[in-house]
Design an enzyme around this catalytic site. Structure first.
Site, PDB file in Angstrom:
ATOM      1  N   HIS A 159      33.214  31.985  34.285  1.00 48.11           N
ATOM      2  CA  HIS A 159      32.872  32.451  35.629  1.00 48.11           C
ATOM      3  C   HIS A 159      34.050  32.334  36.593  1.00 48.11           C
ATOM      4  O   HIS A 159      34.234  31.321  37.263  1.00 48.11           O
ATOM      5  CB  HIS A 159      31.706  31.602  36.150  1.00 48.11           C
ATOM      6  CG  HIS A 159      31.000  32.195  37.323  1.00 48.11           C
ATOM      7  ND1 HIS A 159      29.657  32.028  37.516  1.00 48.11           N
ATOM      8  CD2 HIS A 159      31.423  32.961  38.347  1.00 48.11           C
ATOM      9  CE1 HIS A 159      29.278  32.649  38.624  1.00 48.11           C
ATOM     10  NE2 HIS A 159      30.358  33.224  39.145  1.00 48.11           N
ATOM     11  N   HIS A 188      36.500  34.746  39.582  1.00 57.63           N
ATOM     12  CA  HIS A 188      36.680  35.968  40.377  1.00 57.63           C
ATOM     13  C   HIS A 188      38.178  36.167  40.559  1.00 57.63           C
ATOM     14  O   HIS A 188      38.822  35.395  41.268  1.00 57.63           O
ATOM     15  CB  HIS A 188      35.986  35.839  41.738  1.00 57.63           C
ATOM     16  CG  HIS A 188      34.504  35.656  41.654  1.00 57.63           C
ATOM     17  ND1 HIS A 188      33.617  36.706  41.699  1.00 57.63           N
ATOM     18  CD2 HIS A 188      33.756  34.547  41.501  1.00 57.63           C
ATOM     19  CE1 HIS A 188      32.380  36.255  41.591  1.00 57.63           C
ATOM     20  NE2 HIS A 188      32.439  34.935  41.471  1.00 57.63           N
ATOM     21  N   ASN A 218      32.510  41.943  40.751  1.00 54.09           N
ATOM     22  CA  ASN A 218      32.400  42.362  42.157  1.00 54.09           C
ATOM     23  C   ASN A 218      33.776  42.598  42.773  1.00 54.09           C
ATOM     24  O   ASN A 218      34.221  41.926  43.699  1.00 54.09           O
ATOM     25  CB  ASN A 218      31.580  41.354  42.974  1.00 54.09           C
ATOM     26  CG  ASN A 218      32.101  39.933  42.875  1.00 54.09           C
ATOM     27  OD1 ASN A 218      32.813  39.577  41.950  1.00 54.09           O
ATOM     28  ND2 ASN A 218      31.740  39.116  43.852  1.00 54.09           N
ATOM     29  N   ASP A 269      26.922  39.455  39.410  1.00 55.12           N
ATOM     30  CA  ASP A 269      27.293  38.236  40.143  1.00 55.12           C
ATOM     31  C   ASP A 269      27.750  38.523  41.564  1.00 55.12           C
ATOM     32  O   ASP A 269      28.488  39.465  41.828  1.00 55.12           O
ATOM     33  CB  ASP A 269      28.387  37.466  39.408  1.00 55.12           C
ATOM     34  CG  ASP A 269      28.580  36.102  40.014  1.00 55.12           C
ATOM     35  OD1 ASP A 269      27.650  35.287  39.943  1.00 55.12           O
ATOM     36  OD2 ASP A 269      29.645  35.846  40.605  1.00 55.12           O
ATOM     37  N   ASN A 310      28.088  29.690  47.414  1.00 51.80           N
ATOM     38  CA  ASN A 310      26.783  30.238  47.058  1.00 51.80           C
ATOM     39  C   ASN A 310      26.582  30.125  45.552  1.00 51.80           C
ATOM     40  O   ASN A 310      27.326  30.758  44.802  1.00 51.80           O
ATOM     41  CB  ASN A 310      26.697  31.709  47.499  1.00 51.80           C
ATOM     42  CG  ASN A 310      25.292  32.263  47.389  1.00 51.80           C
ATOM     43  OD1 ASN A 310      24.341  31.523  47.262  1.00 51.80           O
ATOM     44  ND2 ASN A 310      25.176  33.581  47.444  1.00 51.80           N
ATOM     45  N   ASP A 327      33.285  29.076  38.871  1.00 47.57           N
ATOM     46  CA  ASP A 327      33.002  30.049  39.928  1.00 47.57           C
ATOM     47  C   ASP A 327      34.204  30.142  40.877  1.00 47.57           C
ATOM     48  O   ASP A 327      34.051  30.171  42.100  1.00 47.57           O
ATOM     49  CB  ASP A 327      31.731  29.695  40.696  1.00 47.57           C
ATOM     50  CG  ASP A 327      31.234  30.834  41.576  1.00 47.57           C
ATOM     51  OD1 ASP A 327      31.783  31.954  41.489  1.00 47.57           O
ATOM     52  OD2 ASP A 327      30.289  30.613  42.371  1.00 47.57           O
ATOM     53  N   HIS A 372      39.610  33.233  48.528  1.00 47.74           N
ATOM     54  CA  HIS A 372      39.583  34.061  49.735  1.00 47.74           C
ATOM     55  C   HIS A 372      40.840  33.760  50.549  1.00 47.74           C
ATOM     56  O   HIS A 372      41.463  32.702  50.381  1.00 47.74           O
ATOM     57  CB  HIS A 372      38.347  33.763  50.598  1.00 47.74           C
ATOM     58  CG  HIS A 372      37.053  34.115  49.964  1.00 47.74           C
ATOM     59  ND1 HIS A 372      36.659  35.416  49.744  1.00 47.74           N
ATOM     60  CD2 HIS A 372      36.050  33.325  49.477  1.00 47.74           C
ATOM     61  CE1 HIS A 372      35.461  35.420  49.164  1.00 47.74           C
ATOM     62  NE2 HIS A 372      35.078  34.173  48.990  1.00 47.74           N
ATOM     63  N   PHE A 389      31.340  33.354  51.325  1.00 49.76           N
ATOM     64  CA  PHE A 389      30.988  32.242  50.453  1.00 49.76           C
ATOM     65  C   PHE A 389      32.083  32.052  49.396  1.00 49.76           C
ATOM     66  O   PHE A 389      32.704  33.014  48.961  1.00 49.76           O
ATOM     67  CB  PHE A 389      29.674  32.534  49.719  1.00 49.76           C
ATOM     68  CG  PHE A 389      28.443  32.492  50.584  1.00 49.76           C
ATOM     69  CD1 PHE A 389      27.830  31.287  50.889  1.00 49.76           C
ATOM     70  CD2 PHE A 389      27.882  33.663  51.076  1.00 49.76           C
ATOM     71  CE1 PHE A 389      26.680  31.236  51.661  1.00 49.76           C
ATOM     72  CE2 PHE A 389      26.729  33.635  51.848  1.00 49.76           C
ATOM     73  CZ  PHE A 389      26.125  32.421  52.148  1.00 49.76           C
ATOM     74  N   GLY A 390      32.295  30.819  48.968  1.00 53.61           N
ATOM     75  CA  GLY A 390      33.130  30.601  47.791  1.00 53.61           C
ATOM     76  C   GLY A 390      34.321  29.692  47.999  1.00 53.61           C
ATOM     77  O   GLY A 390      34.897  29.634  49.093  1.00 53.61           O
TER      78      GLY A 390
END
Length: 434
Positions: free
Chosen positions: A69, A71, A103, A161, A288, A315, A319, A333-334
């Site tokens: 998981h 990003h 995403n 996701d 989240n 996760d 950002h 979030f994140g």
């Protein structure tokens, strides 16, 4: 072509696949482990052939970590992260294989985007990156993506996701395809209709700060639904970033029933609680699912200890500083996680008496491989040489300025931890050495 030989000397080899826990040398030929024995260097073939010798005295030698998981934000959101910086961050954290969430912009909902990510990762020549496909086109929840075509080009799983597919009939159709194609469904469990503008957990601590809350039911309602749909369709369901006590109970019941359900927990969810949010404006504590109560955290730890929640994932959600400098209500979030997961897991779970060293290796390498039905997470002779060297005695403070990730959004900056990744080997190549 000349063969390349690497000898890892005198480390504590932890290999969950064979339950091996002993001081030994590891000999690598090109991209394969060829021998694991004590005092291999005393044997002429090892001493003569080694092009590179790594002293692992005092270190743990484990299968390379596998993160189900992350990003990587590529394509389209590369101001946050890109494939190359994401791989560098993962390698620094001991990861040799990761699953990238869909995403992105454009969404990873077609073969072209899947191939773009895979090709860019191969060019980067660092770690293994597999792109997850979206369940629906544009993650809009209206029309299924062409799942079969994404599988054709190497997509190993599907996920929405960042949100859930709220149309249960559509999601069931996707699960039927996933079952037929024998790929995993990675579930982000969130009933968007129950979120109601929440940004942190719904409890007394956050209410006293005047912040809108997200209840446990937001996660639990969809967790229950997805397990029932997996039961009906036979799809392999993996529950992402579980954060509630009831999610542990539901996964336990699903396993008792023999359903194809697995689950992951992220370090921030077993290390922190909502009580750790002391500044209502610090968006590094906004993720989240949100940080939950101590009751939830203790349930997650027990679930990990008992093997109900068998995987630790990060996760990793980078950002920009500008985005995270917004208000708690407006900031995304994140948090980032690739470079802090191992030390947090060791400090909290192993030193905390929850995990044995072997359980840490299993949760971060062997078990994720089992979820995906991959021939990874195992370093016995003949297997691919994906290996991490970990120093269990290194004590230091986490410093976000040292991160390889573009994202510095972490609530753990300045936290004192023990345990450090000192070398990551992927396909027999050293891809990180600290």
């Amino acid at each position: 072509m000349t063969k390349q030989w690497t000898l890892i000397k005198g480390g504590r080899v932890l290999n969950p696949a064979t339950n091996m826990d002993q001081i030994a040398d590891v000999l690598i030929e090109d991209d394969r482990v060829v021998a694991i024995e004590a005092n291999l260097e005393d044997k002429n073939y090892a001493a003569d052939k080694a092009d590179k010798v790594i002293d692992a005295n005092g270190l743990w030698v484990m299968p390379g970590f596998i993160d189900l998981h992350v990003h990587f934000r590529d394509p389209g959101l590369t101001h946050k992260e890109d494939i190359l910086t994401g791989m560098a961050a993962a390698a620094r954290g001991g990861y040799t294989t990761v699953l990238a969430m869909p995403n992105t912009k454009p969404t990873a909902d077609c073969a072209e985007v899947i191939e773009y990510v895979h090709n860019k990762a191969k060019e980067g020549n660092c770690i293994n990156v597999y792109q997850v496909g979206a369940v629906t086109k544009g993650q809009a929840g209206v029309e299924l993506a062409d799942i079969e075509d994404m599988v054709r080009v190497g997509c190993p799983a599907i996920s929405e996701d960042g949100k859930s597919v709220m149309n249960s009939n559509l999601y069931r159709d996707a699960m039927k395809i996933a079952a037929k194609e024998d790929i995993v469904v990675l579930a982000h469990c969130e009933d968007i209709n129950l979120v109601n503008g929440g940004v942190v957990n719904m409890d007394a601590t956050t209410q006293a700060m005047g912040l809108p809350g997200i209840s446990n039911a937001v996660e639990d309602v969809i967790t229950a639904r997805d397990i029932l749909l997996a039961k009906e369709t036979g799809a392999r369901l993996h529950l992402c970033h579980c954060s509630t006590a009831d999610s542990v109970k539901m996964v336990a019941e699903a396993k008792k029933e023999g359903l194809p359900v697995t689950a992951e927990v992220c370090p921030h969810h077993f290390v922190l609680t909502s009580e750790d949010i002391t500044d209502s404006t610090d968006t590094n504590f906004k993720m989240n699912p949100p940080l939950r109560t101590r009751v939830d955290v203790e349930a997650l730890k027990q679930g990990l200890k008992d093997g109900i929640m068998e995987v630790i994932s990060t996760d990793h959600a980078p950002h920009s500083e500008e985005e995270k400098s917004n208000s708690m209500q407006k900031a995304p979030f994140g948090i980032v996680g690739s470079e802090t997961a191992a030390c947090l897991t060791y400090s909290e779970l192993v030193l905390g008496g929850i995990f044995t060293p072997m359980q840490m290796a299993a949760a971060m390498s062997y078990n994720p491989a089992q979820v995906m039905h991959w021939d990874k997470g195992d370093i016995q002779p003949g297997r691919v040489a994906d290996i991490v060297l970990f120093d269990p005695n290194a004590t230091y403070k986490i410093d976000k300025s040292e991160f390889a990730s573009k994202g510095k959004n972490t609530p753990f900056h300045g936290r004192e931890v023990t345990g450090k990744v000192v070398c990551t080997i992927c396909d027999g190549r050293v891809v990180y050495q600290g």
